[in-house]
Motif scaffolding. Structure first.
Motif, short mmCIF file in Angstrom:
data_model
loop_
_atom_site.label_atom_id
_atom_site.label_comp_id
_atom_site.label_asym_id
_atom_site.label_seq_id
_atom_site.Cartn_x
_atom_site.Cartn_y
_atom_site.Cartn_z
N TRP B 324 -26.18 64.02 -36.74
CA TRP B 324 -24.73 64.13 -36.79
C TRP B 324 -24.32 65.55 -37.18
N GLN B 325 -24.99 66.10 -38.21
CA GLN B 325 -24.68 67.47 -38.64
C GLN B 325 -24.98 68.47 -37.53
N THR B 327 -25.06 67.96 -34.37
CA THR B 327 -24.12 67.82 -33.26
C THR B 327 -22.79 68.48 -33.58
N VAL B 328 -22.31 68.29 -34.80
CA VAL B 328 -21.04 68.92 -35.17
C VAL B 328 -21.17 70.44 -35.12
N LEU B 329 -22.28 70.95 -35.63
CA LEU B 329 -22.49 72.40 -35.58
C LEU B 329 -22.57 72.88 -34.14
N HIS B 330 -23.26 72.09 -33.31
CA HIS B 330 -23.37 72.50 -31.90
C HIS B 330 -22.00 72.54 -31.24
N LEU B 331 -21.20 71.51 -31.55
CA LEU B 331 -19.85 71.46 -30.98
C LEU B 331 -19.06 72.72 -31.37
N LEU B 332 -19.14 73.07 -32.66
CA LEU B 332 -18.39 74.24 -33.14
C LEU B 332 -18.96 75.52 -32.52
N ALA B 333 -20.28 75.65 -32.59
CA ALA B 333 -20.91 76.89 -32.12
C ALA B 333 -20.66 77.07 -30.62
N GLY B 389 -25.47 78.33 -33.28
CA GLY B 389 -26.27 77.61 -32.30
C GLY B 389 -27.68 77.36 -32.81
N PHE B 390 -28.23 78.36 -33.52
CA PHE B 390 -29.58 78.19 -34.06
C PHE B 390 -29.61 77.05 -35.09
N ASN B 391 -28.67 77.10 -36.03
CA ASN B 391 -28.66 76.04 -37.06
C ASN B 391 -28.49 74.67 -36.44
N ALA B 392 -27.63 74.59 -35.42
CA ALA B 392 -27.38 73.30 -34.77
C ALA B 392 -28.67 72.77 -34.17
N TRP B 466 -19.97 74.93 -44.77
CA TRP B 466 -18.55 74.57 -44.85
C TRP B 466 -18.23 73.34 -44.03
N PRO B 467 -18.46 73.39 -42.71
CA PRO B 467 -18.13 72.18 -41.95
C PRO B 467 -18.98 70.98 -42.37
N LEU B 468 -20.22 71.24 -42.79
CA LEU B 468 -21.08 70.11 -43.14
C LEU B 468 -20.60 69.43 -44.42
N THR B 469 -20.05 70.22 -45.34
CA THR B 469 -19.48 69.61 -46.54
C THR B 469 -18.30 68.72 -46.18
#
Lengths: 99, 479, 347
Positions: B324-325, B327-333, B389-392, B466-469
């Motif tokens: 889930w985390q 995916t959210v990061l991927h969406l943002l990135a 993108g890397f973190n995602a 930030w977004p993950l929190t």
């Protein structure tokens, strides 16, 4: 079979009709090459969905103004979609595209 | 505070329709700043006090329509406001040469924002349908802006695909209302079961939403629409519009009726995602036109979003949370990087006057900043560190490992390599010294806006927390 | 269940199949309008007179007019440019793939829907039920007709967005239209072209029908708060009156003026103002002040009727039309079956 006949009523019948319309229109939408025919298929598909929406809900709990109101919204959105599609298609054809 | 995010774009949309000869461009920026402030305020509020509901018209949920703000929605709201403001600055300059188009760009732009905000906030199945239609109409209108034969054809194709998708979704809503007698997502989530009507409803809605999200093999409409539109329009469409239907899909699968979903169905969606990565990358690799390359890259990158389903359904809580985390990061990135990429490509095309990749020879010397933004966004798309993108991808990989689904591991990693392959086609040409064309000077603000977004994609790698929190404040998702 | 319902349902399906199967587009559209009329009857059978009214006026009426007008424009266009060599070579392999795809899609959709409906029959009714909730709250809604209460009070947010959808459609329509006018030379008569002289009978008929339609529209609007009717149906009637007036050469809304823009946005504008003003006193967005619900709903509906009527009418009038050289223009009304379809168009 008896179950079907017992539970069957007008509302449910029209929900079935809606489902049939939806399926037929889906086929017509995919196969037709003319844009106008696709648009007609879209409209009939929409009508099928509307019939399911009202028929099914009223089968469950009698006349219900909520799905009727939703379908009224749906009809207006559908006419807006049709008009928008026609504007684009007309412009496209006037620019030399195939209708 | 919540309804402000609907009122601001609607008021500005009306103003731009009503007074097209007023300097709508000039008032757009303060309006967007207002919207950004409102979304940040809402984010802070959500961070401090948790998720909140808002009963429109004072009517509580089953009868009325409830707006719902949680960590995920405020993240998306802020993302929308931020990308919108940068794209607007770009559009201010870029559209100067499109005298006629820009008069209709601004009303559609504002309606687009209103519908996006409406979709992020809505807690009602039917209201989401109306929101999706408003989104579709404004997006289609933006694609058709230039009104040439190709863009009209792309717009018609897009409209038909989106209308078909909407009807699939609406048919599902009809079945769900028949089954549960309510349209409120929160209410259905409490009582949903795994019976036949629910499963059929979800199947119909899923196909419809996949169509709207342009997930392989239902992506056929996206490349001409996104690749053929004006640069700021392409950026908005790829960064935000396709994410709206994905968001609804995620809400349906993970929140509305998780019991009705089988892990096998989730694997199917994952497979579609894998197919999107392979097919989209392959097509991107073969495109002679730079804008089409970026559009096919969107087809490929959207595939990653599908992995959230196999990685979080039927797996351990830890794997699900990582998925889930990620995916959210991927969406943002992807939103930042793809918007940056379309904007920088728009600047390059403007400078050269041609769209072919071969025509890019010499841009490294003459339009270095736009190429630099392109490169930065490519770093994030490929998933190289340091970037969002890397973190995602890192989180998705970990999730795949911890749930023992090594096959997704291959696609996540392989997708990065494929991205590198098509991106380097651009670089290999751009560093050729000899230019094929004369270069027109471009406005510095164009470079600044593309660079801002590309930098955001990279910076996201440093502030992923930030977004993950905020995501931990999503009910039903945190484990 | 009555035989009538059985026949009506089958009639709907047959009309739909007729639409899909007819090669001639004109025939398909006529069958589609027939389908719409049957559907309006169906809504009556489903105890939904509002939908019957809306379907007849909007679904069959306005949609039918738009479609017929478009076919007219296409035929006109075909005559303008030299008769198109039937270059529309059917791509056999593509068509074959589409047929297979359609078959798969139809079978899966049919299977899914049948399974779902069959299971619905076996199931108890859901415990949630909005019918009772609507009944319990309608007294506080300011109107006594359920659908109007849902559309303009309980779920007014949907309606606000829905009118925005209409507005977006016309904004795109105007955007595509104006471009031609500006790019075309001064010789272009597009947008300003007068209709060919209408028959005297038609003109007098229009003069007669016009006030009748407007009065009906006002009645339908007024009725909405207590019985079937409301802004959307009334708006469609206004649009129908506009189309008629256009046929009778009463030229309205052909140009995009500030006044027209004002009319188009008026509905959403007033709606938004009424929706926002309670927020000044700390009440949620879209709340009506107590005691004022009925009055404000009527005000919003009145404004919406004007806007919806104008939008639907403009979608008809502002739709792109070909530029017609003078000699061809005179030739058109004489051409057999086209005369019917061309009626709605600028000739």
């Amino acid at each position: 079979m008896t179950l079907w006949l017992e539970a069957f009523n007008t509302d449910f019948w029209y929900a079935i009709v809606g489902a049939v319309l939806l399926v037929l229109a889906l086929g017509a939408f995919i196969t037709s090459r003319q844009l106008i025919k696709k648009l007609l298929a879209f409209n009939i598909m929409g009508s099928g969905v509307f019939l399911i929406m009202v028929g099914l809900a009223q089968y469950q709990h009698g006349p219900d103004s909520v799905p009727q109101a939703l379908v009224l919204t749906g009809i207006v959105v559908a006419v807006a979609a049709t008009a928008l599609a026609l504007v684009l298609i007309r412009k496209f054809v006037l620019k030399g595209g195939q209708p | 505070m919540i309804p402000l995010l609907l009122i601001i774009p609607l008021v500005f949309a009306l103003l731009s329709v009503l007074l097209p000869r007023l300097p709508i461009k000039a008032i757009a920026i303060p309006g967007l700043v207002l919207q950004l402030i409102a979304s940040i305020q809402l984010s802070v509020h959500t961070y401090k006090h948790g998720a909140s509901d808002y009963a429109l018209g004072s009517w509580e949920a089953p009868l009325g329509i409830a707006l719902h703000a949680n960590g995920f929605t405020v993240t998306l709201l802020t993302l929308t406001a931020f990308i919108a403001i940068v794209c607007a600055v770009y559009a201010l300059i870029y559209l100067k040469r499109y005298e006629h188009e820009q008069r209709y760009f601004w009303p559609l732009f504002w309606f687009l924002l209103a519908s996006l905000n409406g979709i992020w906030l809505s807690g009602d199945l039917f209201n989401l349908y109306v929101g999706l239609e408003l989104l579709t109409f404004s997006a289609v209108g933006m694609v058709a802006l230039t009104a040439n034969k190709a863009s009209l054809q792309a717009a018609i194709r897009y409209l038909f695909a989106a209308l078909l998708g909407s009807l699939g979704y609406l048919a599902g809503v009809a079945l769900l209302y028949g089954q549960y007698g309510t349209l409120s997502i929160q209410e259905i989530a409490l009582i949903s079961t795994s019976d036949a009507p629910t499963q059929v409803a979800l199947a119909l809605m899923t196909v419809g939403l996949l169509m709207k999200t342009a997930i392989f093999p239902l992506h056929y409409w996206l490349p001409p629409a996104h690749g053929g539109a004006l640069a700021p329009v392409s950026a908005l469409l790829s960064a935000l519009v396709v994410k709206a239907s994905f968001y609804i899909l995620a809400v349906l699968w993970l929140q509305l009726a998780p019991d009705a979903i089988s892990p096998a169905a989730a694997q199917v969606l994952g497979a579609l995602g894998a197919g999107a990565i392979l097919w989209g990358s392959w097509c991107a690799f073969r495109q002679p036109d730079i804008k089409m390359l970026v559009a096919y890259s969107t087809v490929a990158q959207l595939g990653y979003l599908m992995f959230v389903f196999p990685l979080s359904i039927g797996t351990s809580a830890a794997a699900a949370e990582l998925a889930w985390q990620g995916t959210v990061l991927h969406l943002l990135a992807h939103a930042f990087a793809k918007a940056a990429m379309f904007l920088s490509v728009g600047t390059l095309v403007l400078a050269i006057g041609h769209q072919g990749i071969k025509d890019l020879a010499g841009v490294s010397h003459r339009v270095p900043l736009a190429l630099f933004s392109f490169g930065l966004s490519a770093v994030s798309l490929m998933g190289l560190p340091p970037s969002g993108g890397f973190n995602a991808k890192w989180l998705l990989l970990q999730s795949a490992l911890s749930s023992g689904q090594w096959w997704w591991f291959i696609f996540i990693l392989g997708g990065g390599l494929l991205t590198a392959a098509y991106v380097f086609r651009v670089f290999s040409v751009s560093f050729i010294e000899e230019a094929r064309h004369k270069f027109a000077p471009t406005h510095w603000l164009l470079d600044v806006s593309a660079l801002t977004l590309a930098a955001a994609a990279i910076l996201l790698g440093f502030v992923s927390q930030w977004p993950l929190t905020l995501m931990e404040l999503v009910p039903g998702v945190q484990s | 269940m009555m035989w009538f319902d059985l026949a009506l349902g089958l009639g709907l399906i047959i009309a739909a199949i007729g639409v899909f199967r007819s090669e001639d587009l004109f025939r398909a559209v006529v069958l589609f309008v027939t389908f719409g009329i049957l559907l309006a009857l169906t809504w009556l059978r489903l105890q939904a007179p509002d939908l019957a009214l809306a379907e007849a006026a909007i679904g069959a009426g306005i949609t039918g007019v738009l479609l017929l007008d478009t076919l007219g424009v296409f035929r006109q266009h075909e005559q303008d440019i030299n008769p198109r060599s039937s270059s529309q070579l059917p791509d056999i392999s593509r068509q074959w793939a589409a047929n297979v795809l359609a078959l798969i899609a139809c079978i899966s959709a049919a299977g899914l829907l049948a399974w779902s409906l069959f299971n619905t029959l076996k199931m108890p009714a859901p415990h949630h039920n909005l019918v009772t909730v609507v009944e319990a709250n309608i007294a506080y809604s300011g109107v006594s007709h359920g659908i109007t209460a849902v559309l303009l009070n309980f779920r007014s947010y949907d309606t606000l967005l829905e009118v925005a959808v209409l507005l977006v459609a016309i904004v795109i329509g105007i955007g595509l239209r104006e471009r031609v006018t500006t790019s075309a030379n001064a010789t272009s008569d597009e947008g300003q072209s007068k209709l060919s002289e209408p028959p005297a009978l038609l003109t007098s008929l229009v003069r007669l029908l016009l006030p009748l339609l407007l009065i009906t529209a006002i009645f339908v609007l007024w009725a909405g708060s207590t019985r079937p009717g409301g802004a959307f149906q009334a708006g469609a009637l206004i649009a129908a009156a506009g189309v008629l007036a256009r046929l009778g050469q009463i030229d309205i809304a052909a140009r995009v003026t500030t006044i027209l823009r004002l009319g188009l946005t008026l509905g959403v504008f007033i709606f938004l103002i009424v929706a926002v003003s309670p927020m000044l006193t700390g009440k949620p967005f879209l709340t009506y002040p107590a005691g004022w619900e009925g009055t404000l709903i009527l005000l919003i509906e009145f404004m919406l009727t004007i806007s919806i009527g104008l939008i639907l009418l403009s979608l008809f009038i502002q739709a792109p039309r070909p530029r017609i050289p003078a000699p061809v223009r005179n030739a058109i009304p004489a051409t057999g079956p086209n005369a019917e379809t061309n009626k709605g168009g600028d000739q």
